[in-house]
Structure formats: structure tokens, C-alpha cells
Motif scaffolding. Structure first.
Motif, PDB file in Angstrom:
ATOM      1  N   PRO A 252       0.805  -1.226   0.000  1.00  0.00           N
ATOM      2  CA  PRO A 252       0.000   0.000   0.000  1.00  0.00           C
ATOM      3  C   PRO A 252       0.840   1.279   0.000  1.00  0.00           C
ATOM      4  O   PRO A 252       0.559   2.225  -0.742  1.00  0.00           O
ATOM      5  CB  PRO A 252      -0.822  -0.119   1.292  1.00  0.00           C
ATOM      6  CG  PRO A 252      -0.858  -1.579   1.588  1.00  0.00           C
ATOM      7  CD  PRO A 252       0.469  -2.094   1.144  1.00  0.00           C
ATOM      8  N   VAL A 253       1.881   1.313   0.828  1.00  0.00           N
ATOM      9  CA  VAL A 253       2.724   2.506   0.909  1.00  0.00           C
ATOM     10  C   VAL A 253       3.506   2.696  -0.380  1.00  0.00           C
ATOM     11  O   VAL A 253       3.759   3.826  -0.818  1.00  0.00           O
ATOM     12  CB  VAL A 253       3.689   2.411   2.113  1.00  0.00           C
ATOM     13  CG1 VAL A 253       4.529   3.673   2.239  1.00  0.00           C
ATOM     14  CG2 VAL A 253       2.907   2.183   3.391  1.00  0.00           C
ATOM     15  N   ASP A 254       3.873   1.598  -1.036  1.00  0.00           N
ATOM     16  CA  ASP A 254       4.631   1.665  -2.285  1.00  0.00           C
ATOM     17  C   ASP A 254       3.803   2.327  -3.384  1.00  0.00           C
ATOM     18  O   ASP A 254       4.321   3.125  -4.177  1.00  0.00           O
ATOM     19  CB  ASP A 254       5.034   0.254  -2.711  1.00  0.00           C
ATOM     20  CG  ASP A 254       6.271   0.248  -3.594  1.00  0.00           C
ATOM     21  OD1 ASP A 254       7.014   1.252  -3.571  1.00  0.00           O
ATOM     22  OD2 ASP A 254       6.491  -0.744  -4.301  1.00  0.00           O
ATOM     23  N   VAL A 255       2.509   2.015  -3.442  1.00  0.00           N
ATOM     24  CA  VAL A 255       1.631   2.625  -4.440  1.00  0.00           C
ATOM     25  C   VAL A 255       1.530   4.132  -4.205  1.00  0.00           C
ATOM     26  O   VAL A 255       1.645   4.939  -5.136  1.00  0.00           O
ATOM     27  CB  VAL A 255       0.227   1.984  -4.402  1.00  0.00           C
ATOM     28  CG1 VAL A 255      -0.725   2.724  -5.342  1.00  0.00           C
ATOM     29  CG2 VAL A 255       0.298   0.517  -4.783  1.00  0.00           C
ATOM     30  N   ILE A 256       1.331   4.526  -2.940  1.00  0.00           N
ATOM     31  CA  ILE A 256       1.225   5.954  -2.606  1.00  0.00           C
ATOM     32  C   ILE A 256       2.511   6.684  -2.958  1.00  0.00           C
ATOM     33  O   ILE A 256       2.503   7.771  -3.537  1.00  0.00           O
ATOM     34  CB  ILE A 256       0.913   6.131  -1.105  1.00  0.00           C
ATOM     35  CG1 ILE A 256      -0.435   5.507  -0.770  1.00  0.00           C
ATOM     36  CG2 ILE A 256       0.918   7.610  -0.716  1.00  0.00           C
ATOM     37  CD1 ILE A 256      -0.728   5.457   0.707  1.00  0.00           C
TER      38      ILE A 256
END
Length: 322
Positions: A252-256
């Protein structure tokens, strides 16, 4: 006839086997602790990660393109891979490699170096191997520092990987990593170096905690409770498991991070999250998970195999191989 209070032959044999195995397990743990207390050069992590980046960069490029896709761009990993080869040629798979190496030389050097230094300080003759919660804490802290130190190179890396997918009028045409960083500084100011620094540092902290702490834990367990020992098989299995854990936690953090860094507009993280959720629902959290794992799995394996090779050469050079 055997008395009810007399131990059976089977239980005596099992107890004897357990008693005989215990010294071997303790000896393995002792050898593992001694090897873990060796102080390796600070730059080993950055060097190993740079070697790994040269192997896995095409997978990283495909992952970024998938996360930032728009319009009629391919929706899967193989389609994106072939699209890059057709439109940009085979060398297009290495777009942004210089920025990726610059990122590893900053981000990975700090995150590995600080983690190993702190781990060495908490591993002494009088203290046992640091516990898993302590390893998670140390790796989280070192990962956060690494994320801050490598943020400028990371922004450059994402932009260079995305550049060829943009319309010609919007392309930045950075020559290499350093050129991209200094052009960002001249054209957008010093704040551009810290674009997305908080989601990036959070992601780096999660990555380090899930990757380094899990690798050390899996490796110690395999060395202690299996006959594998400190071998390439142990390093491979431990890094594969660590890559799976890291991908799931960091997705999730990688997408953001990719969305924030790819834009030149000033947009808060919360505003971006609302927009993504409105358009894509909760599935955005694991968008690109498979290509992320197919990248991070090999990247994690290559990084730790190169790192263990560095360590082996160092121990041999210092005369402490055995």
C-alpha cells in the motif's frame, strides 16, 4: 510385567535423543552469535544492493509503469514488459538505472549500515542475540533514516523510469541520476528533493522492518534447527521468505509513494488517498502486488546473496572464516 511407574523404553530413548540434540543446538546458536558479532564495513549493504539493482532493474521499471499506468497502457506485467521492448528497445528496460544505483548508494547504505551497527551494539558476550521485537525496532529506525537520505535519488529514479511513458511534451529527459537531481534543484527548488519524503520514509521503515528483521530471524532459525548451516541454501530460503513478508506489508505505501513522486503538483497524501479510493476502491492497496513480489523477491534474494558473499570474502580476508 512393567510397572505403571516405570518409564517405557520408547520414552527413555526419546528423552536421551532430546538430551543429545540439545548440546548440538546450543553449539549452533553459539556459532551463529559469534558470526553475528563480527563488525562488517558500513558500505556493504549499499554495495550489495547496487549489484542486485543491476539484475532486477527491469522488474522495478515494470512495477513503476504499472502503478502509474493511464489510458490504454498495458494492464499486466508481461504486456508492460513487451510494450517497453517494442517502443523503447531492450535498453529501455534499464531506463533510470543510474538513478536506481544512486538510490542504493544512499538509501541502502544507510539502512543496512545503521542496522548492522546497532545490531552489533546490542549483541555482546554478556547479552544473547537481540529479540525479534528489538530487531524490528532497530530495522524500522534505520529504514526511516535510509528513506530520508535516499529520497532525492528515489524521486529521480521514479521520474526517469516513467519518462518514456509520458507524452513527448511532458518528458523531462534527465541524462542520468545526478543530472536529474540537480535539475530538480534548479527548476523546482530544494523541496523537490523531499517530495513524498514521509510516505517514502514510512515505506522504507516498513521495508526494513519486514525485510531485514525477518531475514535475520528466518536465517537464525534455519541455521539452528536444520542441518543447512550458514550456506547459500539458507541465505536463499531466508531471503525468499523475507521478500514475501516485505512485499505484503509494503504494497500500500509503495503505491502511494509512486503516485506522489511522479507528480509535479502540490497535493497532500490524504487528498491523494481520497482520490485513489474514490476511483479504485480498496483494491488500490495491492495494485501491482504480483509484479512487486516478482521484483522484490529476486531483489531481496540477490541483495542478501551478494551481502553474504561480501561478508564471506571479508571473513576470509580477516582470517576468521571458521
Amino acid at each position: 510385567m512393567q510397572s505403571a511407574h516405570e518409564p517405557s523404553v520408547g520414552s527413555v530413548t526419546t528423552a536421551a535423543a532430546a538430551a543429545a540434540a540439545k548440546p548440538k543446538i546450543l553449539e549452533k546458536k553459539k556459532k551463529t552469535l559469534v558470526r553475528d558479532r563480527i563488525s562488517y564495513p558500513f558500505w556493504f549493504g549499499g554495495s550489495a544492493s547496487s549489484f542486485a539493482a543491476c539484475v532486477t532493474h527491469p522488474l522495478d521499471l515494470v512495477k513503476v509503469r504499472l502503478q502509474l499506468r493511464s489510458g490504454d497502457a498495458p494492464k499486466n506485467m508481461s504486456g508492460t514488459f513487451m510494450h517497453i521492448v517494442r517502443t523503447e528497445g531492450p535498453l529501455g528496460l534499464y531506463s533510470g538505472l543510474t538513478a536506481s544505483l544512486l538510490r542504493q548508494m544512499t538509501y541502502s547504505t544507510v539502512r543496512f549500515g545503521v542496522y548492522e551497527e546497532l545490531k552489533t551494539r546490542f549483541t555482546t558476550e554478556d547479552k544473547p542475540k537481540p529479540s525479534l521485537p528489538l530487531l524490528i525496532g532497530l530495522s524500522t529506525f534505520s529504514g526511516f533514516l535510509g528513506g530520508i537520505s535516499g529520497n532525492a535519488a528515489d524521486v529521480t529514479n521514479v521520474r526517469m523510469q516513467q519518462d518514456a511513458a509520458l507524452p513527448p511534451a511532458q518528458r523531462r529527459q534527465y541524462k542520468h541520476g545526478l543530472d536529474g537531481m540537480f535539475r530538480m534543484l534548479r527548476e523546482e527548488g530544494v523541496r523537490s528533493w523531499f517530495r513524498g519524503v514521509w510516505p517514502n520514509s514510512t515505506r522504507a521503515a516498513l521495508m526494513n522492518a519486514s525485510q531485514l528483521a525477518s531475514y535475520d530471524t528466518f536465517k537464525a532459525a534455519l541455521m539452528t534447527y536444520t542441518p543447512l548451516g550458514d550456506t547459500t541454501s539458507t541465505h536463499f530460503a531466508s531471503s525468499l521468505l523475507a521478500g514475501f513478508v516485505a512485499t505484503t506489508i509494503c504494497s500500500p505505501v509503495d503505491v502511494i509513494k509512486s503516485r506522489v513522486m511522479s507528480t509535479s503538483h502540490k497535493q497532500g497524501v490524504m487528498h491523494l488517498l481520497r482520490d485513489i479510493y474514490a476511483k479504485e476502491g480498496v483494491t488500490w492497496m495491492f495494485k501491482g502486488w504480483v509484479p512487486a513480489f516478482l521484483r522484490l523477491g529476486p531483489q531481496t534474494i540477490c541483495t542478501f546473496l551478494f551481502l553474504e558473499a561480501h561478508r564471506k570474502v571479508y571473513r576470509r580476508f580477516k582470517g576468521i572464516e571458521n
